[in-house]
Design a protein around this motif. Structure first.
Motif, mmCIF file in Angstrom:
data_model
loop_
_atom_site.group_PDB
_atom_site.id
_atom_site.type_symbol
_atom_site.label_atom_id
_atom_site.label_comp_id
_atom_site.label_asym_id
_atom_site.label_seq_id
_atom_site.Cartn_x
_atom_site.Cartn_y
_atom_site.Cartn_z
ATOM 1 N N GLN A 27 -13.562 -5.250 -0.334
ATOM 2 C CA GLN A 27 -12.347 -4.955 -1.102
ATOM 3 C C GLN A 27 -11.111 -5.458 -0.372
ATOM 4 O OE1 GLN A 27 -12.730 -0.736 -1.616
ATOM 5 N NE2 GLN A 27 -13.395 -0.932 -3.744
ATOM 6 N N ASN A 28 -11.065 -5.210 0.922
ATOM 7 C CA ASN A 28 -9.906 -5.663 1.699
ATOM 8 C C ASN A 28 -9.801 -7.180 1.671
ATOM 9 O OD1 ASN A 28 -9.246 -3.061 2.334
ATOM 10 N ND2 ASN A 28 -10.261 -3.083 4.334
ATOM 11 N N GLU A 29 -10.930 -7.830 1.824
ATOM 12 C CA GLU A 29 -10.936 -9.301 1.791
ATOM 13 C C GLU A 29 -10.493 -9.825 0.428
ATOM 14 O OE1 GLU A 29 -14.010 -11.452 4.748
ATOM 15 O OE2 GLU A 29 -14.893 -10.519 3.006
ATOM 16 N N PHE A 30 -11.013 -9.187 -0.613
ATOM 17 C CA PHE A 30 -10.667 -9.631 -1.970
ATOM 18 C C PHE A 30 -9.172 -9.430 -2.216
ATOM 19 C CE2 PHE A 30 -10.425 -9.290 -6.605
ATOM 20 C CZ PHE A 30 -11.135 -10.422 -6.976
ATOM 21 N N GLU A 31 -8.679 -8.303 -1.735
ATOM 22 C CA GLU A 31 -7.248 -8.031 -1.889
ATOM 23 C C GLU A 31 -6.422 -9.106 -1.194
ATOM 24 O OE1 GLU A 31 -4.139 -6.235 -3.399
ATOM 25 O OE2 GLU A 31 -6.084 -5.239 -3.606
ATOM 26 N N GLU A 32 -6.911 -9.549 -0.063
ATOM 27 C CA GLU A 32 -6.169 -10.529 0.728
ATOM 28 C C GLU A 32 -6.340 -11.940 0.196
ATOM 29 O OE1 GLU A 32 -6.394 -12.206 5.290
ATOM 30 O OE2 GLU A 32 -7.016 -10.160 4.899
ATOM 31 N N ILE A 33 -7.554 -12.255 -0.244
ATOM 32 C CA ILE A 33 -7.869 -13.647 -0.606
ATOM 33 C C ILE A 33 -7.613 -13.941 -2.076
ATOM 34 C CG2 ILE A 33 -9.785 -15.307 -0.835
ATOM 35 C CD1 ILE A 33 -10.964 -14.105 1.713
ATOM 36 N N ALA A 34 -7.982 -13.022 -2.950
ATOM 37 C CA ALA A 34 -7.958 -13.333 -4.388
ATOM 38 C C ALA A 34 -6.743 -12.774 -5.122
ATOM 39 C CB ALA A 34 -9.241 -12.810 -5.044
ATOM 40 N N MET A 35 -6.396 -11.523 -4.836
ATOM 41 C CA MET A 35 -5.354 -10.877 -5.639
ATOM 42 C C MET A 35 -3.993 -11.580 -5.588
ATOM 43 S SD MET A 35 -6.731 -8.561 -7.393
ATOM 44 C CE MET A 35 -5.344 -7.643 -8.044
ATOM 45 N N PRO A 36 -3.615 -12.204 -4.451
ATOM 46 C CA PRO A 36 -2.313 -12.885 -4.459
ATOM 47 C C PRO A 36 -2.206 -14.003 -5.493
ATOM 48 C CG PRO A 36 -3.083 -12.580 -2.210
ATOM 49 C CD PRO A 36 -4.224 -12.186 -3.115
ATOM 50 N N HIS A 37 -3.330 -14.424 -6.062
ATOM 51 C CA HIS A 37 -3.284 -15.529 -7.015
ATOM 52 C C HIS A 37 -3.159 -15.069 -8.476
ATOM 53 C CE1 HIS A 37 -4.105 -18.042 -3.643
ATOM 54 N NE2 HIS A 37 -5.275 -17.482 -3.426
ATOM 55 N N ALA A 79 -9.728 -20.621 -2.413
ATOM 56 C CA ALA A 79 -9.943 -19.478 -3.309
ATOM 57 C C ALA A 79 -9.210 -19.667 -4.633
ATOM 58 C CB ALA A 79 -9.480 -18.192 -2.635
ATOM 59 N N ARG A 80 -8.053 -20.286 -4.565
ATOM 60 C CA ARG A 80 -7.262 -20.442 -5.796
ATOM 61 C C ARG A 80 -7.980 -21.377 -6.779
ATOM 62 N NH1 ARG A 80 -1.832 -22.172 -7.440
ATOM 63 N NH2 ARG A 80 -1.994 -23.958 -6.072
ATOM 64 N N ALA A 81 -8.515 -22.483 -6.251
ATOM 65 C CA ALA A 81 -9.257 -23.407 -7.115
ATOM 66 C C ALA A 81 -10.499 -22.716 -7.665
ATOM 67 C CB ALA A 81 -9.648 -24.660 -6.333
ATOM 68 N N TRP A 82 -11.141 -21.931 -6.835
ATOM 69 C CA TRP A 82 -12.329 -21.185 -7.258
ATOM 70 C C TRP A 82 -11.975 -20.246 -8.425
ATOM 71 C CZ3 TRP A 82 -13.614 -15.807 -5.876
ATOM 72 C CH2 TRP A 82 -14.941 -15.462 -6.138
ATOM 73 N N LEU A 83 -10.871 -19.512 -8.278
ATOM 74 C CA LEU A 83 -10.461 -18.574 -9.331
ATOM 75 C C LEU A 83 -10.045 -19.316 -10.609
ATOM 76 C CD1 LEU A 83 -8.478 -16.073 -7.098
ATOM 77 C CD2 LEU A 83 -10.557 -15.559 -8.387
ATOM 78 N N ILE B 98 -5.154 3.394 -0.981
ATOM 79 C CA ILE B 98 -3.977 3.229 -0.128
ATOM 80 C C ILE B 98 -3.699 1.742 0.096
ATOM 81 C CG2 ILE B 98 -3.110 3.585 2.226
ATOM 82 C CD1 ILE B 98 -4.711 6.266 2.173
ATOM 83 N N VAL B 99 -4.799 1.006 0.350
ATOM 84 C CA VAL B 99 -4.640 -0.439 0.541
ATOM 85 C C VAL B 99 -4.040 -1.068 -0.713
ATOM 86 C CG1 VAL B 99 -5.904 -2.613 0.781
ATOM 87 C CG2 VAL B 99 -6.460 -0.684 2.252
ATOM 88 N N ALA B 100 -4.555 -0.631 -1.890
ATOM 89 C CA ALA B 100 -4.070 -1.205 -3.142
ATOM 90 C C ALA B 100 -2.586 -0.907 -3.335
ATOM 91 C CB ALA B 100 -4.874 -0.641 -4.307
ATOM 92 N N ILE B 101 -2.197 0.344 -3.025
ATOM 93 C CA ILE B 101 -0.789 0.705 -3.176
ATOM 94 C C ILE B 101 0.061 -0.107 -2.212
ATOM 95 C CG2 ILE B 101 0.891 2.558 -2.824
ATOM 96 C CD1 ILE B 101 -1.325 4.499 -3.819
ATOM 97 N N GLY B 102 -0.441 -0.231 -0.977
ATOM 98 C CA GLY B 102 0.283 -1.023 0.011
ATOM 99 C C GLY B 102 0.434 -2.464 -0.423
ATOM 100 N N ALA B 103 -0.673 -3.001 -0.952
ATOM 101 C CA ALA B 103 -0.622 -4.399 -1.410
ATOM 102 C C ALA B 103 0.332 -4.550 -2.588
ATOM 103 C CB ALA B 103 -2.018 -4.870 -1.803
ATOM 104 N N GLU B 136 4.316 -22.941 1.563
ATOM 105 C CA GLU B 136 3.412 -23.817 2.293
ATOM 106 C C GLU B 136 3.369 -23.542 3.786
ATOM 107 O OE1 GLU B 136 3.632 -27.815 1.100
ATOM 108 O OE2 GLU B 136 3.837 -27.314 -0.999
ATOM 109 N N VAL B 137 4.319 -22.789 4.300
ATOM 110 C CA VAL B 137 4.279 -22.457 5.721
ATOM 111 C C VAL B 137 4.031 -20.958 5.891
ATOM 112 C CG1 VAL B 137 5.558 -22.484 7.892
ATOM 113 C CG2 VAL B 137 5.787 -24.381 6.299
ATOM 114 N N VAL B 138 4.897 -20.142 5.267
ATOM 115 C CA VAL B 138 4.733 -18.687 5.428
ATOM 116 C C VAL B 138 3.453 -18.222 4.745
ATOM 117 C CG1 VAL B 138 5.757 -16.427 5.011
ATOM 118 C CG2 VAL B 138 7.222 -18.372 5.565
ATOM 119 N N GLN B 139 3.273 -18.605 3.482
ATOM 120 C CA GLN B 139 2.076 -18.175 2.757
ATOM 121 C C GLN B 139 0.908 -19.126 2.990
ATOM 122 O OE1 GLN B 139 3.552 -17.864 -1.247
ATOM 123 N NE2 GLN B 139 4.599 -15.928 -0.846
ATOM 124 N N ASN B 140 1.168 -20.259 3.592
ATOM 125 C CA ASN B 140 0.121 -21.184 4.024
ATOM 126 C C ASN B 140 -0.799 -21.608 2.891
ATOM 127 O OD1 ASN B 140 -1.093 -22.761 5.921
ATOM 128 N ND2 ASN B 140 -2.539 -21.175 6.564
#
Lengths: 199, 268
Positions: A27-37, A79-83, B98-103, B136-140
């Motif tokens: 879940q943490n990984e998905f939140e980090e990798i996928a949800m931002p897209h 990940a973005r291309a995958w999604l 909590i993680v979801a709320i934080g995110a 492209e730098v901060v969010q890479n």
């Protein structure tokens, strides 16, 4: 592409049950990798689907499909291309055709945020012309422009997302750019001339 | 050289333009492409028109408000529900919430920052540079960067920028990390990223044209007038030499941007 088989499935199967610790890690990984897209996905989905509710459903389906198959996502790959590939597969799996009719957006519709102030008032007409021209393009042209120009995917990535040969993407992109320019030019001749003079 | 080892013609340029704009041409073909552009004003004008149109389209569509709060919430709820079914550890479920709320809070902060970026009175080229730096730098975001010094020098040369400039800006703890070409406000810039291992900032270079730099005039260093501007959470410091337009962008502080711009103004 190693994940192609997974992505071609019309339906997403839930992966084997995981232990609690693994679920949390995933879940943490998905939140980090996928949800931002989700923002990019929704931006494109809105221009594919007929209405915003359908677009949101499509993005929800995409992300849940990604989640259910996340154990097969290769870390370190795009990940973005995958999604986005999941998004288009989900869209086609629904048997929908890409919206082909023009949608005219009012400049000041209720609920629409104010245009960026960095865009001068004269640019509002320009924005409307660009938006209208994009909507009037064929679905194929609109799709490659959205993916390559707006979302910044390379031609190779667009080819993988749409399951097309890269040569097709290149020629489609060239024609799409020309078609967009042809539509914008007569719509805002004064602006174009002004810009040409300013150069 | 072209695919056949020959000079490219206009037809090949038209065919390969999509790959050039997405920086997918290999080094040899990119060099042949650049060589043709230098000798063919017509193709150069056409490329610049396409680049401007791309920038306009990107700005219009990417600038539209997109509210993902509802769909994000529904996805997280569904994931949490499905995970609860496969997990027997309730405390971890609570942790996920909590993680979801934080995110969500983080996304909200980013969204507010982005709106602030768009809503501020910032020159388009600075806003574009700030957004490019953030993405492209901060969010890479994944891009095709050049890291080899000779490849970076070739990129500089293709834009009429002195090949020594990228390396000359490496100073003290900050070293040149990577480079690529990008389009800001319809113009091609060489985007250089410098890093001290923990912090990164961007330098955007292009051959100086007739344009003048907007922004608040801050000071004059080495005969160069330094301008500063903030765009969202990014800080921009810029100046021009006789031959170059230079923008320094960082998310660290305005002083950091100004400090490096002073160094660059003294170096270039």
């Amino acid at each position: 592409m190693g994940q192609a088989g997974v992505l071609r499935r019309a339906a997403c199967l839930i992966s084997p049950e995981l232990s609690g610790q693994n679920v949390t890690t995933r879940q943490n990984e998905f939140e980090e990798i996928a949800m931002p897209h989700s923002r990019s996905l929704l931006r494109v989905a809105r221009r594919l689907a007929f209405d915003s509710a359908t677009a949101e459903d499509l993005v929800q389906e995409t992300l849940l499909c990604g989640w259910r198959n996340f154990n097969q996502f290769q870390r370190g790959t795009n990940a973005r291309a995958w999604l986005f590939r999941i998004l288009f597969n989900a869209f086609y799996a629904r048997g929908r055709k890409i919206r082909s009719g023009p949608v005219l957006l009012p400049l000041q519709s209720p609920g629409r945020e104010a245009e960026p102030q960095s865009r001068a008032a004269s640019s509002l007409l320009d924005s409307a012309a660009v938006t209208r021209a994009l909507e009037e393009l064929s679905p194929e042209h609109r799709t490659v422009l959205l993916l390559a120009v707006v979302e910044g995917f390379t031609c190779r990535e667009v080819a993988e997302i749409l399951s097309l040969p890269i040569g097709t993407v290149m020629s489609r992109l060239s024609r799409a750019r020309q078609a967009l320019r042809d539509r914008i030019a007569p719509a805002a001749p004064k602006l174009c001339r002004a810009r040409a003079n300013a150069e | 050289m072209s695919r056949n080892g020959n000079i490219m013609n206009c037809s090949e340029i038209a065919e390969l333009t999509p790959l050039y704009l997405s920086l997918e041409l290999d080094r040899d073909r990119a060099a042949a492409f650049d060589a043709h552009l230098k000798s063919c004003p017509s193709c150069m004008r056409e490329l610049e028109r396409q680049a401007r149109l791309d920038a306009e389209l990107r700005e219009v569509v990417a600038g539209e408000p997109v509210d993902t709060a509802s769909v994000d919430r529904r996805v997280r709820e569904r994931i949490a529900a499905e995970s609860e079914g496969s997990s027997w550890l309730a405390p971890l479920h609570r942790r996920w919430v909590i993680v979801a709320i934080g995110a969500a809070a983080a996304l909200l902060i980013v969204a507010v920052g982005y709106r602030g970026l768009l809503g501020s009175r910032v020159a388009p080229v600075y806003a574009a540079a700030a957004l490019d730096h953030r993405r492209e730098v901060v969010q890479n975001e994944p891009r095709h960067w050049k890291v080899d010094p000779s490849a970076v020098a070739a990129l500089a040369e293709s834009q009429g920028i002195p090949v020594s400039a990228p390396a000359a800006l490496s100073s003290g703890a900050y070293r040149l990390e990577r480079a690529k070409l990008c389009f800001l406000d319809g113009r091609i810039f060489l985007h250089l990223v410098y890093s001290d291992g923990t912090q990164e900032f961007s330098v955007y270079l292009r051959q100086r044209g007739a344009e003048s730099l907007p922004g608040r005039t801050r000071e004059t260093d080495n005969g160069r007038v330094l301008h500063t501007s903030d765009s969202g959470s990014e800080h921009v410091a810029s100046f021009q030499t006789d031959g170059l337009t230079v923008m320094v962008v960082t998310d660290q502080s305005a002083d950091t941007a100004l400090h490096f711009a002073r160094f660059a103004a003294a170096t270039l």
